[in-house]
Design an enzyme around this catalytic site. Structure first.
Site, PDB file in Angstrom:
ATOM      1  CB  VAL A  24       3.803   3.288  18.522  1.00  0.00           C
ATOM      2  CG1 VAL A  24       4.955   3.436  18.819  1.00  0.00           C
ATOM      3  CG2 VAL A  24       3.037   1.933  18.960  1.00  0.00           C
ATOM      4  CB  CYS A  25       5.690   7.772  19.065  1.00  0.00           C
ATOM      5  SG  CYS A  25       6.685   9.211  18.884  1.00  0.00           S
ATOM      6  CB  THR A  26       3.668  10.940  15.883  1.00  0.00           C
ATOM      7  OG1 THR A  26       4.438  10.180  15.076  1.00  0.00           O
ATOM      8  CG2 THR A  26       4.776  11.766  16.570  1.00  0.00           C
ATOM      9  CB  THR A  74       1.382  12.431  21.034  1.00  0.00           C
ATOM     10  OG1 THR A  74       2.025  11.978  19.750  1.00  0.00           O
ATOM     11  CG2 THR A  74       1.428  13.765  20.992  1.00  0.00           C
TER      12      THR A  74
END
Length: 311
Positions: free
Chosen positions: A103-105, A123
């Site tokens: 999730v994201c980073t 990302t």
């Protein structure tokens, strides 16, 4: 029952918790507990987010059986590597899950565990270069909302994780359920994984009221001729004044800015409708389907039909 495990660490970005709402509302839509979400961490107990809010968590262990793992990101991923417990768990037990997602980073954590070796991934755009430098073997596409490579999913920053979670719901329960979930979450649109992380209106960043009105007029009339004279007349400026305003505030000519709006409109229609490409080209203001394809390849690096075939 499909078990969802969200792995968090100290300083995790609290918006990652919102992904669990997608699965919660999917349960409401189908009328049964199809998903069972749980928050985990390396050692268990309370985990403090970057905003200061803490959440309780269950400790990771070999006995944990989960179908989908979501790994939350932190604000400064390059300077905060994941714990040994988390990395060891991802390299062993988590590999048995049906899918694992960054999730994201959170992509940094998957990369640290070696799960993104020679994989396509994305990302948050602000950290993409750092991820590429730290893990050069990743086939990084820093402009996608989310990417699926076999059992590994990765999302762009922040709200893109909601789109990824909806993509999972669609895979599990179908397009109709996913659409209903998006509607209940009051999401303005469902974005497919191939969509860019950047909005044309945000990228143009018009400051003056007249330029904002000119762009809004253009966006509402993309299927019509939009010469600089027509736009200027709509906001009561001369063509020369409007051209100067475009250059000063956006760095683009009116024609280039309008092309970007047409491209974004066409992409959304391709992703969200079943209209033919000929109709979409006409509705978004391109000369024809071939012209739209040329602009698509130049702007996104892929032909328009590739977005539809990936659904």
């Amino acid at each position: 029952m499909h078990r969802i495990g969200l792995i968090v660490a100290d300083n995790f970005q609290v918006l990652a918790l919102s992904t669990l709402s997608v699965f919660e509302f999917a349960n409401l839509v189908v009328g049964e507990a199809f998903y069972q979400p749980t928050v985990y961490s390396g050692r268990g107990g309370p985990v403090r987010s970057s905003s200061g809010v803490s959440i309780d968590s269950v400790a990771l262990s070999d006995e944990v059986v989960v179908d989908t793992w979501l790994v939350a990101g932190v604000l400064m991923p390059a300077s905060q590597p994941a714990s040994g417990e988390t990395i060891n768990f991802l390299q062993t037990t988590a590999r048995q899950a049906r899918r694992i997602a960054g999730v994201c980073t959170g992509a940094f954590v998957l990369a640290q565990a070696g799960l993104l070796e020679n994989k396509r991934a994305t990302t948050h755009w602000a950290h993409a270069q750092s991820l590429k430098t730290l893990h050069p073997s990743i086939r990084l596409d820093e402009d996608r909302i989310f990417i699926i490579d076999e059992a590994i999913w990765t999302s762009a920053g922040m709200t893109a994780a909601l789109d990824m979670a909806l993509g999972m719901v669609e895979k599990d329960l179908g397009e109709t359920i996913a659409r209903d979930v998006a509607h209940r979450l009051v999401m303005n649109q469902r974005r497919a994984g191939g969509q860019t992380q950047h909005s044309q209106m945000l990228a143009l960043a018009p400051r003056s009221d007249r330029l904002q009105r000119a762009l809004e007029y253009a966006r509402n009339n993309l299927n019509k001729s939009l010469t600089v004279e027509i736009l200027a007349d709509a906001v009561h400026l001369s063509a020369r004044q409007l051209s100067r305003l475009f250059r000063t505030e956006t760095g683009k000519s009116p024609a280039k800015a309008i092309e970007g709006l047409r491209l974004e409109a066409a992409r959304l229609m391709i992703e969200q409708s079943r209209l033919s490409l000929d109709v979409i080209a006409r509705e978004s203001g391109f000369r024809d389907r071939r012209h739209m394809r040329e602009v698509f390849v130049r702007g996104y690096g892929v032909p328009p039909q590739s977005l539809r075939s990936g659904r």
